[in-house]
Write a protein that holds these residues in place. Sequence first.
Motif, short mmCIF file in Angstrom:
data_model
loop_
_atom_site.label_atom_id
_atom_site.label_comp_id
_atom_site.label_asym_id
_atom_site.label_seq_id
_atom_site.Cartn_x
_atom_site.Cartn_y
_atom_site.Cartn_z
N SER A 3 -0.98 -8.09 1.87
CA SER A 3 -0.15 -7.70 3.00
C SER A 3 -0.98 -7.02 4.07
CB SER A 3 0.92 -6.74 2.53
OG SER A 3 0.31 -5.64 1.94
N THR A 4 -0.83 -7.45 5.25
CA THR A 4 -1.50 -6.82 6.38
C THR A 4 -0.43 -6.46 7.39
OG1 THR A 4 -1.87 -8.98 7.27
CG2 THR A 4 -3.70 -7.99 6.11
N MET A 29 14.78 -3.23 13.82
CA MET A 29 14.30 -3.17 12.45
C MET A 29 13.41 -4.38 12.19
SD MET A 29 15.86 -0.52 11.22
CE MET A 29 16.58 -0.37 9.60
N TYR A 30 12.47 -4.19 11.31
CA TYR A 30 11.56 -5.27 10.96
C TYR A 30 11.79 -5.61 9.50
CZ TYR A 30 9.37 -3.84 15.27
OH TYR A 30 9.15 -3.52 16.58
N GLY A 31 12.46 -6.71 9.27
CA GLY A 31 12.75 -7.10 7.89
C GLY A 31 13.56 -6.05 7.16
N PHE A 33 13.34 -2.82 7.76
CA PHE A 33 12.65 -1.53 7.73
C PHE A 33 12.40 -1.05 9.15
CE2 PHE A 33 11.39 -3.84 3.95
CZ PHE A 33 11.70 -2.92 2.95
N ILE A 38 7.53 1.49 8.17
CA ILE A 38 6.41 0.56 8.00
C ILE A 38 5.10 1.26 8.30
CG2 ILE A 38 5.38 -1.52 8.94
CD1 ILE A 38 8.22 -2.57 9.35
N GLU A 41 4.17 3.63 5.56
CA GLU A 41 3.65 2.92 4.40
C GLU A 41 2.22 2.46 4.64
OE1 GLU A 41 6.05 -0.35 2.85
OE2 GLU A 41 4.16 -1.37 2.48
N SER A 45 -1.19 3.51 2.76
CA SER A 45 -1.97 2.50 2.05
C SER A 45 -3.45 2.67 2.36
CB SER A 45 -1.54 1.10 2.48
OG SER A 45 -0.17 0.94 2.24
N ILE B 216 1.68 -1.14 -3.00
CA ILE B 216 1.46 -1.73 -1.68
C ILE B 216 2.06 -3.13 -1.65
CG2 ILE B 216 -0.30 -2.49 -0.05
CD1 ILE B 216 -2.09 -0.28 -1.11
N ARG B 217 1.87 -3.85 -2.74
CA ARG B 217 2.42 -5.21 -2.82
C ARG B 217 3.93 -5.22 -2.79
NH1 ARG B 217 -0.85 -9.37 -3.92
NH2 ARG B 217 -2.89 -8.96 -4.81
N GLY B 219 5.82 -3.19 -1.10
CA GLY B 219 6.32 -2.39 0.02
C GLY B 219 6.91 -3.23 1.14
N ALA B 220 7.21 -2.54 2.22
CA ALA B 220 7.85 -3.16 3.38
C ALA B 220 6.92 -4.18 4.03
CB ALA B 220 8.24 -2.09 4.38
N LEU B 221 5.62 -3.82 4.12
CA LEU B 221 4.68 -4.71 4.79
C LEU B 221 4.59 -6.04 4.04
CD1 LEU B 221 1.81 -2.32 5.75
CD2 LEU B 221 3.27 -3.60 7.27
N ALA B 222 4.53 -5.94 2.71
CA ALA B 222 4.41 -7.16 1.92
C ALA B 222 5.65 -8.02 2.09
CB ALA B 222 4.22 -6.81 0.45
N SER B 223 6.82 -7.40 2.12
CA SER B 223 8.03 -8.20 2.26
C SER B 223 8.09 -8.84 3.64
CB SER B 223 9.27 -7.36 1.98
OG SER B 223 9.42 -6.39 2.97
N ASN B 224 7.59 -8.10 4.65
CA ASN B 224 7.55 -8.69 5.99
C ASN B 224 6.57 -9.85 6.06
OD1 ASN B 224 9.45 -7.02 6.90
ND2 ASN B 224 8.17 -5.87 8.32
N GLN B 225 5.45 -9.67 5.36
CA GLN B 225 4.45 -10.75 5.30
C GLN B 225 5.09 -12.01 4.70
OE1 GLN B 225 1.25 -10.57 6.18
NE2 GLN B 225 0.27 -12.29 5.15
N LEU B 227 8.21 -12.74 4.67
CA LEU B 227 9.17 -13.31 5.63
C LEU B 227 8.47 -14.16 6.66
CD1 LEU B 227 11.70 -10.46 6.43
CD2 LEU B 227 12.11 -12.57 5.21
N PRO B 234 10.26 -11.21 11.32
CA PRO B 234 10.90 -10.05 10.68
C PRO B 234 11.62 -9.14 11.66
CG PRO B 234 8.50 -9.91 10.57
CD PRO B 234 8.82 -11.21 11.22
N LYS B 235 11.26 -9.27 12.95
CA LYS B 235 11.90 -8.37 13.92
C LYS B 235 13.39 -8.68 14.02
CE LYS B 235 11.33 -6.38 18.45
NZ LYS B 235 10.47 -6.21 19.60
#
Lengths: 131, 321
Positions: A3-4, A29-31, A33, A38, A41, A45, B216-217, B219-225, B227, B234-235
Motif C-alpha cells: 500500500s502506498t 471521504m476516501y474509501g 476514511f 489516512i 495511518e 506507518s 499496515i496491510r 489499514g485504510a491505505l491498503a483498502s484504498n489501494q 479500490l 476512492p474519493k
Amino acid sequence: MESTPAQDMQTNSPIPPKPPSEEGICEPMYGGFSRFEIELEFVQSLANPQYLNHLASQQLLTQPAFVAYLAYLRYWSRPPYVKYLTYPGPTLRHLELLQQETFRQNIISPDLMNQLVEAGMKAAVDWHRET
Amino acid sequence: MDKYIDGRFERLEKALAVLVDSVNKYHPSIAHAKEIELADSELSKGLEDVQTHQNNYIRIQELRKSSAALDSQIRDTLSSLASTRKDIVTTHATTFPPGPSYPFSYEELLSYARRISKTTMPSASMIAAAAPAAATSPETTQTPQATEFTGATPSAAPTPSQPQSPAINGAPTPMQSQVQPSQQTSTLTTLPDAYSDYLNPLSGQPFYPWPQEHQIRGGALASNQLLSEQGIDPKGYDPVEVENRKQKEEEERRAKEEQEKQEHQKRLEEERERQLRQQEEWRRNTAAGSSPTQSTQPNAPPVKKQFQFSSLDDLDDDDDD
C-alpha cells in the motif's frame, strides 16, 4: 506492504485536516476514511523501518511530490495533532530523518534498515529502564 | 588612667602631708587647707572619671563581643550563601530543548500516556532482561540487540540467523519454536504458561515500537489501494455505505417479495371464498330446485349436518309438494 499513499493526497492543499471533534466535519471521504485518518495511518506507518525501505524500493522517496508530501506531514509534530500518534517516538524521528535527502537515498539499504530496527528497539527498552 | 589617678592621689597626699606638717609645726596655713580641698575635689572628679572609664570599658567589651558575634554570623551567612550557590550551580536543571513549546493539560497528558502505553512500553520482563545485556560487555553492542523482543516468558531462544546476546530473553515465536528448546534457563518463579497466558493475553507476543506489516496491510491505505486497483476512485466512495445501500436494497426487495406473496395469498383466499360463495349460491339454487345430490358437498361435518337438515327440510317441502 504494497500500500502506498494515494497520489491525489499530495496535491491537496497544505492545510492539515481537522482533527476529529464533537461536531461533524463535512469533508470528502476516501474509501470511507477521512483524510485525517489516512494521513495519521500513513505517518505512523513511517515508524516502521521496513516500510521506509519498501517506500524507497518503490522509488517514491525520490519523487519531488512525495518529498513535498513528507514535508507537509510535519504538522504531526505539533499540537493538536501530536497527541494522536500512538507510536510517537519512532514516528517523529523517522519523519524528521525523511526530511534529509541523504537519509532518503540511504534507506534503500537493508543495513540501514536493520540499524534503525535495532536502534528503535534499544531506545524503547532503554528509555523505560532509565526512568 | 592609672597615672592620672595616681597623680591626684599623690597631690592629695602631698597636700595632706604639708598640712599635717604645718599643723605639727603649729603653723597651719589656709593655703595648705585650700590646697588639700582642691586636691580632694580633683580626686573625686578623677574617681568619677575612673567610673566613666570603667563603664566605657565594659561597654567596649560588650560591643566587641556583639561585633564578634555579628562577625561570626556574617561569616556563617556568607559561607552558607556560598555553599547554596554552589549547590544551585551544580543542580541539574531540566534543560528544555530548543524550539517551540506548547501548553497542555494534565488530564490530556495522562490520557495520552495511558493510550500509548500499549504501543510504546515493552513488557517488564523484557526491560529487566535487557538491563544485564546492556551492562555486560561492549560485544553486546555489536550483536543485534533486539530482533525479536518478546513478552513475559523468561526463556531464551536466540534466532539461528542473528546471534543475540545470551542475556536477552525471548520466548519462542512460532517461527523459532523448533529452535533450541533446551536453552531454557529459567530460574525465576513464574506462573505456568496457561495461567500467564490467561492473565496477560499479550504475553509472549513480540513487541515492536511501530506498527506491523499486517497492520499496515489491513489499514485504510491498503483498502484504498485495493479500490483503485479495482478501478474505483476512492474519493467519495464509501464501501460501508455501498454495503449498507446493498443491504437496504436487499431488504426492500425481500419486503416487496413478502408483500407480493401476501397479496398472492390474499388473492388466493379471496378466490377460494368467492368459489365457496358461488358453490353455496349454486347449492341454494339447486336446493330450491329440490336436488338431493346436495349432500355430496365437501364441507365440514357440522355444516354438512346442517345442510342435510336443510336438504331434508327441502325434501320435506318437496314431499309436501
